[in-house]
Scaffold this active site. Structure first.
Site, PDB file in Angstrom:
ATOM      1  N   LYS A 266       0.824  -1.209   0.000  1.00  8.64           N
ATOM      2  CA  LYS A 266       0.000   0.000   0.000  1.00  8.64           C
ATOM      3  C   LYS A 266       0.858   1.258   0.000  1.00  8.64           C
ATOM      4  O   LYS A 266       0.498   2.255  -0.621  1.00  8.64           O
ATOM      5  CB  LYS A 266      -0.934   0.013   1.220  1.00  8.64           C
ATOM      6  CG  LYS A 266      -2.050  -1.012   1.150  1.00  8.64           C
ATOM      7  CD  LYS A 266      -2.947  -0.911   2.377  1.00  8.64           C
ATOM      8  CE  LYS A 266      -4.049  -1.952   2.380  1.00  8.64           C
ATOM      9  NZ  LYS A 266      -4.834  -1.909   3.637  1.00  8.64           N
TER      10      LYS A 266
ATOM     11  N   LYS B 203      -5.578 -10.717  -6.932  1.00  4.00           N
ATOM     12  CA  LYS B 203      -6.792 -10.929  -6.131  1.00  4.00           C
ATOM     13  C   LYS B 203      -7.819  -9.849  -6.457  1.00  4.00           C
ATOM     14  O   LYS B 203      -7.450  -8.729  -6.849  1.00  4.00           O
ATOM     15  CB  LYS B 203      -6.459 -10.944  -4.635  1.00  4.00           C
ATOM     16  CG  LYS B 203      -6.183  -9.592  -4.026  1.00  4.00           C
ATOM     17  CD  LYS B 203      -6.218  -9.616  -2.491  1.00  4.00           C
ATOM     18  CE  LYS B 203      -5.930  -8.204  -1.978  1.00  4.00           C
ATOM     19  NZ  LYS B 203      -6.042  -8.027  -0.553  1.00  4.00           N
TER      20      LYS B 203
ATOM     21  N   LYS C 258     -10.816  -3.978  -3.980  1.00  2.00           N
ATOM     22  CA  LYS C 258     -11.484  -2.718  -4.320  1.00  2.00           C
ATOM     23  C   LYS C 258     -10.479  -1.634  -4.664  1.00  2.00           C
ATOM     24  O   LYS C 258     -10.792  -0.719  -5.400  1.00  2.00           O
ATOM     25  CB  LYS C 258     -12.445  -2.278  -3.221  1.00  2.00           C
ATOM     26  CG  LYS C 258     -11.844  -2.080  -1.872  1.00  2.00           C
ATOM     27  CD  LYS C 258     -12.935  -2.049  -0.796  1.00  2.00           C
ATOM     28  CE  LYS C 258     -12.368  -2.503   0.527  1.00  2.00           C
ATOM     29  NZ  LYS C 258     -13.375  -2.941   1.478  1.00  2.00           N
TER      30      LYS C 258
HETATM   31  P1  AMP Z   1     -11.151  -5.450   3.480  1.00  2.00           P
HETATM   32  O1  AMP Z   1     -12.101  -5.063   2.438  1.00  2.00           O
HETATM   33  O2  AMP Z   1      -9.727  -5.279   3.069  1.00  2.00           O
HETATM   34  O3  AMP Z   1     -11.494  -4.858   4.820  1.00  2.00           O
HETATM   35  O4  AMP Z   1     -11.312  -7.029   3.616  1.00  2.00           O
HETATM   36  C1  AMP Z   1     -12.411  -7.608   4.255  1.00  2.00           C
HETATM   37  C2  AMP Z   1     -12.297  -9.119   4.294  1.00  2.00           C
HETATM   38  O5  AMP Z   1     -12.419  -9.673   2.977  1.00  2.00           O
HETATM   39  C3  AMP Z   1     -10.961  -9.646   4.838  1.00  2.00           C
HETATM   40  O6  AMP Z   1     -11.218 -10.757   5.656  1.00  2.00           O
HETATM   41  C4  AMP Z   1     -10.213 -10.045   3.605  1.00  2.00           C
HETATM   42  O7  AMP Z   1      -9.260 -11.054   3.866  1.00  2.00           O
HETATM   43  C5  AMP Z   1     -11.336 -10.556   2.714  1.00  2.00           C
HETATM   44  N1  AMP Z   1     -10.992 -10.443   1.296  1.00  2.00           N
HETATM   45  C6  AMP Z   1     -10.692  -9.300   0.624  1.00  2.00           C
HETATM   46  N2  AMP Z   1     -10.432  -9.559  -0.681  1.00  2.00           N
HETATM   47  C7  AMP Z   1     -10.590 -10.903  -0.846  1.00  2.00           C
HETATM   48  C8  AMP Z   1     -10.479 -11.790  -1.970  1.00  2.00           C
HETATM   49  N3  AMP Z   1     -10.170 -11.340  -3.195  1.00  2.00           N
HETATM   50  N4  AMP Z   1     -10.711 -13.103  -1.762  1.00  2.00           N
HETATM   51  C9  AMP Z   1     -11.039 -13.572  -0.533  1.00  2.00           C
HETATM   52  N5  AMP Z   1     -11.160 -12.793   0.560  1.00  2.00           N
HETATM   53  C10 AMP Z   1     -10.941 -11.476   0.428  1.00  2.00           C
END
Ligand code: AMP
Ligand code: TRP
Length: 337
Positions: free
Chosen positions: A114, A197, A200
């Site tokens: 990041k 992956k 967003k």
């Molecule tokens: P965040 O949006 O970064 O707060 O992530 C929220 C949750 O979604 C966390 O547990 C991440 O590990 C999971 N996550 C985010 N992107 C992915 C993805 N592409 N595949 C699986 N899990 C994800």
């Protein structure tokens, strides 16, 4: 015997969660509320660590909570709250930060990714201490398990290390948490770039399926998803990463093993498979989308529910926080109970 405790958090950094969040995290959260004592948090303090618009953040926090409820979280069976409503998260973050090595924090790969994105000079100290705040979130509730996607594994190792270090130095206080990561859905890939992956912050809009996307948008994105050479609907992560990703999504949503899905589409070609997958995603998200809109229409009710969750979270955190302060040698204020 009391149930094991789970804690997890999700950032309010977009107007909708995406399919990776849903399969990697949210679905497990819903399932675990039946077997665990569950605490779930919209981590708005974490959302301050990258450039953001303060005018949009309150709505994003609400829509995050609304989607979690719409996906099946039940405020009677779990505690759902907003991180900044419980000041102890920031307080414990400071205390744990004083136990974290500079080099240790500097080794976090998400920080490296990041901070290099916008140039190292732009990164804030908040981004640097992001994983320490995450450790505070988890340790404050003595969580046994933390349901997350694969990308969070290193952060959970830091949480465990900090729990053990605190216990060793100041006396047994925190439970070292275990990751709860389901292999099949731990990493959902970008539909346009199956080597990356779904994310967003880095996926193109065409590469990401949002939970709140319209049915037309979902159909279009899946129809245009990158597939691989050949025509066979067959999982092969090396040779066919695009189709493999779609197969895993299909399998996760339908509950069938990947092999059963392969058999069904044997000889059918990509087109028929993608069409059915699109309908499966549309059907899964239709109810979540409608319920989210309903919940967002009564903001006062949603805010009351979150205030109630925060009060429960504060009560759960209080004894741990009092013990941590005392063991670290912080003088108790007279008359503070
Ligand atoms: P965040 O949006 O970064 O707060 O992530 C929220 C949750 O979604 C966390 O547990 C991440 O590990 C999971 N996550 C985010 N992107 C992915 C993805 N592409 N595949 C699986 N899990 C994800
Ligand atoms: N860092 C997590 C993510 O990006 C979000 C998060 C913050 C979290 N605090 C947490 C996850 C505590 C689990 C437990 O997904």
């Amino acid at each position: 015997m009391s149930r094991p405790r789970v804690f997890s958090g999700i950032q309010p950094t977009a107007d909708s969660f995406h399919l990776g969040n849903y399969l990697g995290a949210v679905r497990q959260w819903v399932a675990l509320q039946d077997t665990h004592d569950a605490f779930y948090c919209v981590v708005d303090l974490h959302a301050l660590t990258l450039p953001y618009d303060p005018a949009l953040l309150p709505r994003r926090s609400r829509v995050a909570a609304a989607q979690l409820l719409a996906a099946g979280l039940d405020p009677d069976r779990c505690t759902l709250f907003v991180q900044s409503h419980v000041a102890e998260h920031a307080e414990l973050c400071w205390m744990l930060g004083c136990l974290t090595g500079f080099g240790e924090a500097n080794r976090m790969t998400q920080f490296k990714d990041k901070s290099s994105r916008d140039g190292h000079d732009q990164a804030s100290v908040g981004l640097f201490t992001y994983p320490v705040l995450q450790a505070a979130d988890i340790l404050l509730y003595q969580a046994d398990q933390v349901p997350v996607g694969e990308d969070q594994r290193q952060h959970l190792e830091l949480s465990r290390a900090l729990a053990n270090r605190f216990n060793h130095r100041f006396g047994q206080t925190f439970t070292p948490p275990q990751p709860y990561i389901l292999a099949e859905v731990a990493k959902i890939y970008d539909l346009q770039d199956p080597a990356a992956k779904m994310s967003k912050s880095s996926s193109s809009p065409q590469g990401i399926i949002d939970v709140l996307d319209s049915p037309e948008a979902i159909r279009r994105k899946i129809a245009r998803a990158v597939t691989d050479a050949g025509t066979e609907v067959r999982a092969d992560p090396e040779a066919k990463p695009g189709v493999t990703n779609l197969l895993r999504i299909y399998s996760a949503l339908s509950g069938e093993p990947v092999a059963a899905v392969e058999t069904r589409y044997h000889g059918a070609g990509y087109g028929a498979f993608k069409k059915d997958l699109a309908e499966l995603v549309v059907a899964t998200f239709a109810a979540v989308r409608e319920k989210t809109h309903q919940l967002m229409a009564d903001q006062a009710a949603l805010d009351r529910l979150l205030a109630h969750g925060a009060a429960r979270a504060r009560r759960a955190a209080a004894p741990t926080m009092a013990a941590a302060r005392e063991r670290m040698g912080l003088l108790k204020a007279a008359g503070s109970g």
